[in-house]
Design a protein around this motif. Structure first.
Motif, PDB file in Angstrom:
ATOM      1  N   LEU A 133       0.875  -1.167   0.000  1.00 28.50           N
ATOM      2  CA  LEU A 133       0.000   0.000   0.000  1.00 28.50           C
ATOM      3  C   LEU A 133       0.913   1.218   0.000  1.00 28.50           C
ATOM      4  CD1 LEU A 133      -2.895   1.126   0.150  1.00 28.50           C
ATOM      5  CD2 LEU A 133      -2.671   1.110   2.649  1.00 28.50           C
ATOM      6  N   PRO A 134       0.853   2.044  -1.039  1.00 29.61           N
ATOM      7  CA  PRO A 134       1.789   3.172  -1.128  1.00 29.61           C
ATOM      8  C   PRO A 134       1.719   4.092   0.079  1.00 29.61           C
ATOM      9  CG  PRO A 134       0.613   2.881  -3.199  1.00 29.61           C
ATOM     10  CD  PRO A 134      -0.054   1.974  -2.201  1.00 29.61           C
ATOM     11  N   LYS A 135       2.839   4.675   0.420  1.00 27.17           N
ATOM     12  CA  LYS A 135       2.878   5.631   1.534  1.00 27.17           C
ATOM     13  C   LYS A 135       2.582   7.055   1.073  1.00 27.17           C
ATOM     14  CE  LYS A 135       5.922   2.905   4.491  1.00 27.17           C
ATOM     15  NZ  LYS A 135       5.702   1.656   3.741  1.00 27.17           N
ATOM     16  N   ASP A 136       2.884   7.375  -0.169  1.00 27.04           N
ATOM     17  CA  ASP A 136       2.540   8.695  -0.701  1.00 27.04           C
ATOM     18  C   ASP A 136       1.033   8.887  -0.646  1.00 27.04           C
ATOM     19  OD1 ASP A 136       3.043  11.139  -2.510  1.00 27.04           O
ATOM     20  OD2 ASP A 136       1.558   9.951  -3.629  1.00 27.04           O
ATOM     21  N   PRO A 137       0.535   9.986  -0.082  1.00 27.74           N
ATOM     22  CA  PRO A 137      -0.915  10.153   0.113  1.00 27.74           C
ATOM     23  C   PRO A 137      -1.729  10.017  -1.167  1.00 27.74           C
ATOM     24  CG  PRO A 137       0.274  11.781   1.399  1.00 27.74           C
ATOM     25  CD  PRO A 137       1.292  11.090   0.550  1.00 27.74           C
ATOM     26  N   ALA A 138      -1.264  10.589  -2.262  1.00 27.95           N
ATOM     27  CA  ALA A 138      -2.034  10.514  -3.501  1.00 27.95           C
ATOM     28  C   ALA A 138      -2.076   9.082  -4.036  1.00 27.95           C
ATOM     29  CB  ALA A 138      -1.444  11.454  -4.542  1.00 27.95           C
ATOM     30  N   ALA A 139      -0.940   8.405  -4.020  1.00 30.85           N
ATOM     31  CA  ALA A 139      -0.886   7.034  -4.518  1.00 30.85           C
ATOM     32  C   ALA A 139      -1.665   6.090  -3.606  1.00 30.85           C
ATOM     33  CB  ALA A 139       0.563   6.573  -4.640  1.00 30.85           C
ATOM     34  N   ARG A 140      -1.563   6.331  -2.295  1.00 31.16           N
ATOM     35  CA  ARG A 140      -2.330   5.526  -1.339  1.00 31.16           C
ATOM     36  C   ARG A 140      -3.819   5.678  -1.594  1.00 31.16           C
ATOM     37  NH1 ARG A 140      -2.411   3.670   4.158  1.00 31.16           N
ATOM     38  NH2 ARG A 140      -4.384   4.205   5.183  1.00 31.16           N
ATOM     39  N   THR A 141      -4.260   6.908  -1.791  1.00 29.37           N
ATOM     40  CA  THR A 141      -5.678   7.159  -2.016  1.00 29.37           C
ATOM     41  C   THR A 141      -6.162   6.491  -3.294  1.00 29.37           C
ATOM     42  OG1 THR A 141      -5.600   9.228  -0.783  1.00 29.37           O
ATOM     43  CG2 THR A 141      -7.428   8.952  -2.314  1.00 29.37           C
ATOM     44  N   GLU A 142      -5.333   6.544  -4.355  1.00 28.75           N
ATOM     45  CA  GLU A 142      -5.737   5.904  -5.605  1.00 28.75           C
ATOM     46  C   GLU A 142      -5.877   4.396  -5.422  1.00 28.75           C
ATOM     47  OE1 GLU A 142      -6.968   5.845  -9.624  1.00 28.75           O
ATOM     48  OE2 GLU A 142      -6.829   7.432  -8.114  1.00 28.75           O
ATOM     49  N   SER A 143      -4.976   3.783  -4.674  1.00 31.25           N
ATOM     50  CA  SER A 143      -5.091   2.347  -4.405  1.00 31.25           C
ATOM     51  C   SER A 143      -6.343   2.042  -3.598  1.00 31.25           C
ATOM     52  CB  SER A 143      -3.850   1.845  -3.664  1.00 31.25           C
ATOM     53  OG  SER A 143      -2.706   1.915  -4.494  1.00 31.25           O
ATOM     54  N   LEU A 144      -6.620   2.877  -2.606  1.00 30.35           N
ATOM     55  CA  LEU A 144      -7.817   2.652  -1.798  1.00 30.35           C
ATOM     56  C   LEU A 144      -9.087   2.908  -2.595  1.00 30.35           C
ATOM     57  CD1 LEU A 144      -6.747   4.125   1.656  1.00 30.35           C
ATOM     58  CD2 LEU A 144      -6.843   1.724   0.942  1.00 30.35           C
ATOM     59  N   ASN A 145      -9.027   3.841  -3.550  1.00 30.08           N
ATOM     60  CA  ASN A 145     -10.187   4.039  -4.429  1.00 30.08           C
ATOM     61  C   ASN A 145     -10.599   2.722  -5.083  1.00 30.08           C
ATOM     62  OD1 ASN A 145     -10.222   6.837  -4.001  1.00 30.08           O
ATOM     63  ND2 ASN A 145      -9.095   7.291  -5.875  1.00 30.08           N
ATOM     64  N   TRP A 146      -9.598   2.015  -5.616  1.00 29.13           N
ATOM     65  CA  TRP A 146      -9.893   0.780  -6.324  1.00 29.13           C
ATOM     66  C   TRP A 146     -10.205  -0.374  -5.386  1.00 29.13           C
ATOM     67  CZ3 TRP A 146     -11.399   1.049 -11.056  1.00 29.13           C
ATOM     68  CH2 TRP A 146     -11.011   2.146 -11.825  1.00 29.13           C
ATOM     69  N   LEU A 147      -9.601  -0.380  -4.208  1.00 28.57           N
ATOM     70  CA  LEU A 147      -9.971  -1.386  -3.210  1.00 28.57           C
ATOM     71  C   LEU A 147     -11.452  -1.264  -2.871  1.00 28.57           C
ATOM     72  CD1 LEU A 147      -9.298  -3.552  -1.033  1.00 28.57           C
ATOM     73  CD2 LEU A 147      -8.746  -1.661   0.498  1.00 28.57           C
ATOM     74  N   PHE A 148     -11.897  -0.062  -2.607  1.00 23.07           N
ATOM     75  CA  PHE A 148     -13.294   0.115  -2.216  1.00 23.07           C
ATOM     76  C   PHE A 148     -14.228   0.041  -3.427  1.00 23.07           C
ATOM     77  CE2 PHE A 148     -11.107   1.839   1.510  1.00 23.07           C
ATOM     78  CZ  PHE A 148     -11.730   1.077   2.488  1.00 23.07           C
TER      79      PHE A 148
END
Length: 279
Positions: A133-148
């Motif tokens: 899970l990326p630590k960079d806030p933008a990259a983390r958020t994009e990964s979580l977008n697709w998880l959810f």
């Protein structure tokens, strides 16, 4: 003579099983049906599951974590036979009151932490081990977008398309058309995203891919519902490219074998209690 049109009653009541493959375990109430404690092994993490698309998300992640060198991700995988109602035992309900697999008990902490719902388990483990899970806030958020996205989208693929295309006691054209349209729309969403980047969260493989692959990746590879031709999955080349790349990962290959009770024997590891079980 055609059947009379169904008219819903003023108040719905559960009269009898509706038919279909899972009719015997469907009921309109929660809670345990019988007393049955869960087994507990020696590993830090105790997983209670079955190798359904939701179940293999967690075993894939655990195998990926172990491949990265996280010894604390060692786990005991215990088979929950949902067709036989194991998920309604008192011990399982204590870990997951929703009586769905997978369920995880983290015994590396005191008191032990229960984690249920596959998306919650993936996020919990990624944060616990600081991986995938990326630590960079933008990259983390994009990964979580697709998880959810997967959490909200897959019920239309599984409980919608899969149910009416495969499991319903009768074929209903309206229902199959409705959910086929949605399944193809979702595949198009993924294909457009994967035309932009190697993985769903960006250029790095993450729990977003691990969540989505067992459903949509296996669908386009012909391993889900036998529906690849019906849904014309060749129309989604970027999803196919992504699906095949993930399928080649050794941890993915190991994870899909755990808690599996069907297919040839080489594809099954009904319960896992050490890495040697996957040799």
């Amino acid at each position: 003579m055609s059947k009379p049109a169904y008219v819903p009653p003023k108040v719905w009541t559960h009269q009898a099983p509706s038919g279909g493959q899972f009719a015997s375990i469907n009921r309109p109430v929660a809670g345990p049906t019988h007393d049955k404690p869960l087994p507990v092994g020696k590993q830090p993490l105790q997983l209670y599951s079955l190798a359904t698309p939701n179940g293999v998300k967690v075993t894939i992640l655990l195998e990926e974590l172990l491949a990265l060198g996280h010894a604390g991700a060692e786990y005991d995988a215990w088979l929950i036979r949902i067709g036989e109602g194991d998920q309604f035992g008192s011990g399982f309900v204590g870990v997951n009151p929703n009586s769905k697999i997978p369920a995880l008990l983290d015994r590396s902490v005191e008191p032990p932490v229960r984690v249920f719902e596959s998306g919650s388990i993936l996020l919990y483990l990624a944060e616990k081990f600081g991986a995938l899970l990326p630590k960079d806030p933008a990259a983390r958020t994009e990964s979580l977008n697709w998880l959810f996205w997967q959490m909200g989208a897959a019920p239309y693929l599984g409980g919608g398309f899969g149910h009416f295309y495969v499991y319903a006691p009768e074929k209903f054209e309206y229902a199959i058309d409705r959910f086929s349209m949605e399944a193809k729309r979702q595949l198009d969403v993924l294909d457009r995203r994967l035309a932009e980047s190697a993985y769903l969260g960006g250029e790095a493989y993450s729990i977003a891919d691990i969540a989505v692959w067992p459903w949509y990746g296996q669908l386009v590879r012909g391993n889900l519902y036998g529906a690849a031709e019906f849904l014309a999955v060749h129309e989604y080349p970027h999803v196919q490219r992504w699906a095949e790349a993930i399928a080649q990962r050794p941890a993915v290959q190991r994870g899909t074998r755990v808690n599996r009770t069907w297919g040839d024997e080489a594809s099954q590891v009904r319960e896992r209690h050490s890495a040697a079980d996957l040799d």
